[in-house]
Design a protein around this motif. Structure first.
Motif, PDB file in Angstrom:
ATOM      1  N   VAL A 204       0.850  -1.185   0.000  1.00  0.00           N
ATOM      2  CA  VAL A 204       0.000   0.000   0.000  1.00  0.00           C
ATOM      3  C   VAL A 204       0.886   1.236   0.000  1.00  0.00           C
ATOM      4  CG1 VAL A 204      -1.682   1.365   1.309  1.00  0.00           C
ATOM      5  CG2 VAL A 204      -1.883  -1.126   1.258  1.00  0.00           C
ATOM      6  N   VAL A 205       0.612   2.160  -0.890  1.00  0.00           N
ATOM      7  CA  VAL A 205       1.269   3.465  -0.858  1.00  0.00           C
ATOM      8  C   VAL A 205       0.167   4.520  -0.785  1.00  0.00           C
ATOM      9  CG1 VAL A 205       2.803   5.086  -2.001  1.00  0.00           C
ATOM     10  CG2 VAL A 205       3.220   2.625  -2.220  1.00  0.00           C
ATOM     11  N   ALA A 206       0.114   5.230   0.316  1.00  0.00           N
ATOM     12  CA  ALA A 206      -0.943   6.213   0.529  1.00  0.00           C
ATOM     13  C   ALA A 206      -0.710   7.458  -0.320  1.00  0.00           C
ATOM     14  CB  ALA A 206      -1.008   6.595   2.011  1.00  0.00           C
ATOM     15  N   ASP A 207      -1.714   8.293  -0.387  1.00  0.00           N
ATOM     16  CA  ASP A 207      -1.615   9.565  -1.101  1.00  0.00           C
ATOM     17  C   ASP A 207      -0.811  10.555  -0.260  1.00  0.00           C
ATOM     18  OD1 ASP A 207      -1.983  11.491  -3.008  1.00  0.00           O
ATOM     19  OD2 ASP A 207      -4.160  11.671  -2.740  1.00  0.00           O
ATOM     20  N   VAL A 208      -0.378  11.632  -0.897  1.00  0.00           N
ATOM     21  CA  VAL A 208       0.305  12.706  -0.184  1.00  0.00           C
ATOM     22  C   VAL A 208      -0.677  13.388   0.771  1.00  0.00           C
ATOM     23  CG1 VAL A 208       1.973  13.099  -2.035  1.00  0.00           C
ATOM     24  CG2 VAL A 208      -0.207  14.343  -2.052  1.00  0.00           C
ATOM     25  N   LEU A 209      -0.150  14.213   1.664  1.00  0.00           N
ATOM     26  CA  LEU A 209      -0.999  14.885   2.652  1.00  0.00           C
ATOM     27  C   LEU A 209      -2.054  15.760   1.983  1.00  0.00           C
ATOM     28  CD1 LEU A 209       1.873  15.863   5.068  1.00  0.00           C
ATOM     29  CD2 LEU A 209      -0.020  14.334   5.643  1.00  0.00           C
ATOM     30  N   GLY A 210      -1.635  16.544   0.993  1.00  0.00           N
ATOM     31  CA  GLY A 210      -2.568  17.381   0.250  1.00  0.00           C
ATOM     32  C   GLY A 210      -3.308  18.368   1.134  1.00  0.00           C
ATOM     33  N   ALA A 211      -4.498  18.747   0.680  1.00  0.00           N
ATOM     34  CA  ALA A 211      -5.311  19.714   1.431  1.00  0.00           C
ATOM     35  C   ALA A 211      -6.280  18.994   2.361  1.00  0.00           C
ATOM     36  CB  ALA A 211      -6.058  20.617   0.469  1.00  0.00           C
ATOM     37  N   HIS A 212      -5.770  17.994   3.069  1.00  0.00           N
ATOM     38  CA  HIS A 212      -6.600  17.283   4.044  1.00  0.00           C
ATOM     39  C   HIS A 212      -7.076  18.271   5.105  1.00  0.00           C
ATOM     40  CE1 HIS A 212      -7.599  14.616   7.412  1.00  0.00           C
ATOM     41  NE2 HIS A 212      -7.813  13.695   6.500  1.00  0.00           N
ATOM     42  N   PRO A 213      -8.294  18.097   5.634  1.00  0.00           N
ATOM     43  CA  PRO A 213      -8.794  19.030   6.646  1.00  0.00           C
ATOM     44  C   PRO A 213      -7.859  19.226   7.836  1.00  0.00           C
ATOM     45  CG  PRO A 213     -10.574  17.629   5.884  1.00  0.00           C
ATOM     46  CD  PRO A 213      -9.334  17.110   5.241  1.00  0.00           C
ATOM     47  N   CYS A 214      -7.133  18.173   8.240  1.00  0.00           N
ATOM     48  CA  CYS A 214      -6.180  18.336   9.356  1.00  0.00           C
ATOM     49  C   CYS A 214      -5.042  19.271   8.978  1.00  0.00           C
ATOM     50  CB  CYS A 214      -5.617  16.975   9.759  1.00  0.00           C
ATOM     51  SG  CYS A 214      -6.777  15.926  10.643  1.00  0.00           S
ATOM     52  N   VAL A 215      -4.622  19.237   7.722  1.00  0.00           N
ATOM     53  CA  VAL A 215      -3.552  20.128   7.278  1.00  0.00           C
ATOM     54  C   VAL A 215      -4.068  21.563   7.195  1.00  0.00           C
ATOM     55  CG1 VAL A 215      -1.771  20.544   5.550  1.00  0.00           C
ATOM     56  CG2 VAL A 215      -2.549  18.203   5.991  1.00  0.00           C
ATOM     57  N   VAL A 216      -5.287  21.726   6.692  1.00  0.00           N
ATOM     58  CA  VAL A 216      -5.899  23.058   6.671  1.00  0.00           C
ATOM     59  C   VAL A 216      -5.985  23.625   8.083  1.00  0.00           C
ATOM     60  CG1 VAL A 216      -8.001  24.364   6.168  1.00  0.00           C
ATOM     61  CG2 VAL A 216      -7.210  22.598   4.565  1.00  0.00           C
ATOM     62  N   GLU A 217      -6.435  22.803   9.032  1.00  0.00           N
ATOM     63  CA  GLU A 217      -6.524  23.241  10.424  1.00  0.00           C
ATOM     64  C   GLU A 217      -5.163  23.673  10.958  1.00  0.00           C
ATOM     65  OE1 GLU A 217      -7.691  21.395  14.821  1.00  0.00           O
ATOM     66  OE2 GLU A 217      -8.225  20.296  12.995  1.00  0.00           O
ATOM     67  N   LEU A 218      -4.132  22.930  10.605  1.00  0.00           N
ATOM     68  CA  LEU A 218      -2.783  23.264  11.072  1.00  0.00           C
ATOM     69  C   LEU A 218      -2.307  24.590  10.489  1.00  0.00           C
ATOM     70  CD1 LEU A 218      -0.169  22.595  12.544  1.00  0.00           C
ATOM     71  CD2 LEU A 218       0.464  21.123  10.600  1.00  0.00           C
ATOM     72  N   VAL A 219      -2.520  24.787   9.185  1.00  0.00           N
ATOM     73  CA  VAL A 219      -2.117  26.060   8.564  1.00  0.00           C
ATOM     74  C   VAL A 219      -2.864  27.221   9.218  1.00  0.00           C
ATOM     75  CG1 VAL A 219      -2.053  27.392   6.421  1.00  0.00           C
ATOM     76  CG2 VAL A 219      -1.541  24.942   6.378  1.00  0.00           C
ATOM     77  N   ALA A 220      -4.155  27.023   9.478  1.00  0.00           N
ATOM     78  CA  ALA A 220      -4.939  28.079  10.113  1.00  0.00           C
ATOM     79  C   ALA A 220      -4.433  28.374  11.523  1.00  0.00           C
ATOM     80  CB  ALA A 220      -6.413  27.685  10.146  1.00  0.00           C
ATOM     81  N   HIS A 221      -4.070  27.326  12.253  1.00  0.00           N
ATOM     82  CA  HIS A 221      -3.542  27.529  13.606  1.00  0.00           C
ATOM     83  C   HIS A 221      -2.233  28.323  13.563  1.00  0.00           C
ATOM     84  CE1 HIS A 221      -2.450  26.818  17.762  1.00  0.00           C
ATOM     85  NE2 HIS A 221      -1.294  26.349  17.343  1.00  0.00           N
ATOM     86  N   ARG A 222      -1.336  27.926  12.652  1.00  0.00           N
ATOM     87  CA  ARG A 222      -0.079  28.671  12.519  1.00  0.00           C
ATOM     88  C   ARG A 222      -0.375  30.130  12.170  1.00  0.00           C
ATOM     89  NH1 ARG A 222       1.965  24.779  14.652  1.00  0.00           N
ATOM     90  NH2 ARG A 222       3.538  23.366  13.771  1.00  0.00           N
ATOM     91  N   ALA A 223      -1.345  30.339  11.279  1.00  0.00           N
ATOM     92  CA  ALA A 223      -1.684  31.702  10.875  1.00  0.00           C
ATOM     93  C   ALA A 223      -2.219  32.519  12.040  1.00  0.00           C
ATOM     94  CB  ALA A 223      -2.714  31.661   9.747  1.00  0.00           C
ATOM     95  N   GLN A 224      -3.066  31.922  12.870  1.00  0.00           N
ATOM     96  CA  GLN A 224      -3.620  32.650  14.006  1.00  0.00           C
ATOM     97  C   GLN A 224      -2.532  33.114  14.965  1.00  0.00           C
ATOM     98  OE1 GLN A 224      -6.383  29.584  15.133  1.00  0.00           O
ATOM     99  NE2 GLN A 224      -8.143  30.717  14.375  1.00  0.00           N
ATOM    100  N   VAL A 225      -1.541  32.263  15.194  1.00  0.00           N
ATOM    101  CA  VAL A 225      -0.419  32.654  16.045  1.00  0.00           C
ATOM    102  C   VAL A 225       0.339  33.815  15.404  1.00  0.00           C
ATOM    103  CG1 VAL A 225       1.797  31.904  16.985  1.00  0.00           C
ATOM    104  CG2 VAL A 225      -0.185  30.375  17.083  1.00  0.00           C
ATOM    105  N   GLY A 226       0.608  33.688  14.109  1.00  0.00           N
ATOM    106  CA  GLY A 226       1.333  34.750  13.415  1.00  0.00           C
ATOM    107  C   GLY A 226       0.553  36.037  13.313  1.00  0.00           C
ATOM    108  N   LEU A 227      -0.774  35.954  13.188  1.00  0.00           N
ATOM    109  CA  LEU A 227      -1.586  37.160  13.079  1.00  0.00           C
ATOM    110  C   LEU A 227      -1.496  38.013  14.326  1.00  0.00           C
ATOM    111  CD1 LEU A 227      -4.706  35.708  11.263  1.00  0.00           C
ATOM    112  CD2 LEU A 227      -3.202  37.506  10.394  1.00  0.00           C
TER     113      LEU A 227
END
Length: 237
Positions: A204-227
Motif C-alpha cells: 500500500v502506498v498512501a496519497d500525499v498529505l494534500g489539502a486534508h482538513p487536518c492540514v488546513v486546520e494546522l495552517v490556520a492555527h499557525r496563521a492565528q499565532v502569526g496574526l
C-alpha cells in the motif's frame, strides 16, 4: 474576522511552499491557503521559494499591508532555516514568520487518514517516506513525526528519505509494508516515493498529505499565532 483593525491594516496570510517546475503541487498550496484564509478571516496568497510563481520575495515586495508568513514546509531544512527568514526580514511591511508545519500531531492524523483511504490495515507495518534534507535537525523532526504516527496507527513506523540525510526506501521498506508519504503535494518526490516503495515490496502506498482538513486546520492555527504577532508589529510601526 478581525473587525478591530482598519481595512488597510488587515494582515494578509502569505503561505510559502517549495515550488515545483511541473506545477503539480501548486493547486494543493493554493487550496490550503484559500481554506486557511477563510478559517481565520483574512485575505490569503500562496507563494513559493523557487521554481514557481509568485515567488515569496515578489509577494512581500508588492504587499501594502502587514503580512504573516506560514511555511508550507514539513521539517527543518535550508528553506526553513535560511531562505524564508531572510526574505521575511527584508519585507517592506511589518511581517511575522511562523514555525513550519511539522512536526505536528495533525500531520500524523492526516497520514493515518490517507493510509486508511489507501486500504492499509490498522496495525500494518508502516514506513514513512520524506523528501529529506542535508540539515541534521531534519532527522530529529522526522523521528518525532514518526513517533506521533506510530502512536496513532498502533504500530512502529520506520523512516526513509528520498534525498539528503537518512536511509533510502530500498533499505527501509519491507515486503508487506504500507507507505505513508510525508509529502505535502504531488510531484517529483511523490512519484519517486511510489516507484521506490513498490519496488521494495510495499503493498500500500498512501496519497500525499494534500489539502486534508487536518492540514488546513494546522495552517490556520499557525496563521492565528502569526496574526497576533503581525497585529502587534503593525501597531508599533
Amino acid at each position: 474576522m478581525l473587525p478591530h483593525l482598519l481595512p488597510h491594516l488587515l494582515p494578509r496570510l502569505v503561505t510559502v511552499a517549495h515550488g515545483t517546475r511541473d506545477g503539480s503541487g501548486s493547486p494543493v498550496a493554493r487550496e490550503l491557503t484559500r481554506a486557511a484564509g477563510e478559517l481565520v478571516g483574512v485575505p490569503a496568497t500562496a507563494s513559493y521559494v523557487e521554481l514557481a510563481d509568485p515567488l515569496l520575495t515578489e509577494v512581500l515586495a508588492a504587499s501594502d499591508r502587514p503580512v504573516v508568513v506560514v511555511p508550507l514546509l514539513l521539517s527543518a531544512g535550508l528553506h526553513v532555516d535560511s531562505d524564508v527568514p531572510e526574505a521575511v526580514a527584508a519585507a517592506p511591511v511589518p511581517a511575522a514568520l511562523t514555525a513550519a508545519l511539522g512536526p505536528s500531531p495533525l500531520l500524523a492524523d492526516a497520514m493515518c487518514a490517507r493510509l486508511r483511504d489507501a486500504g492499509a490495515r490498522p496495525g500494518q507495518p508502516v514506513t514513512m517516506v520524506a523528501a529529506g534534507s542535508r540539515r541534521p535537525g531534519s532527522l530529529d523532526d522526522l523521528a518525532t513525526t514518526a513517533r506521533m504516527l506510530g502512536l496513532l496507527w498502533g504500530a512502529p513506523v520506520r523512516v526513509a528519505t528520498l534525498s539528503g540525510l537518512g536511509d533510502r526506501p530500498a533499505d527501509v521498506v519491507r515486503p508487506g509494508d504500507a507507505v505513508a508519504p510525508y509529502l505535502l503535494a504531488p510531484g517529483f518526490f511523490a512519484r519517486r516515493c511510489t516507484e521506490e516503495a513498490r519496488a521494495a515490496g510495499a503493498t500500500v502506498v498512501a496519497d500525499v498529505l494534500g489539502a486534508h482538513p487536518c492540514v488546513v486546520e494546522l495552517v490556520a492555527h499557525r496563521a492565528q499565532v502569526g496574526l497576533a504577532l503581525a497585529r502587534r508589529a503593525a501597531r508599533a510601526a
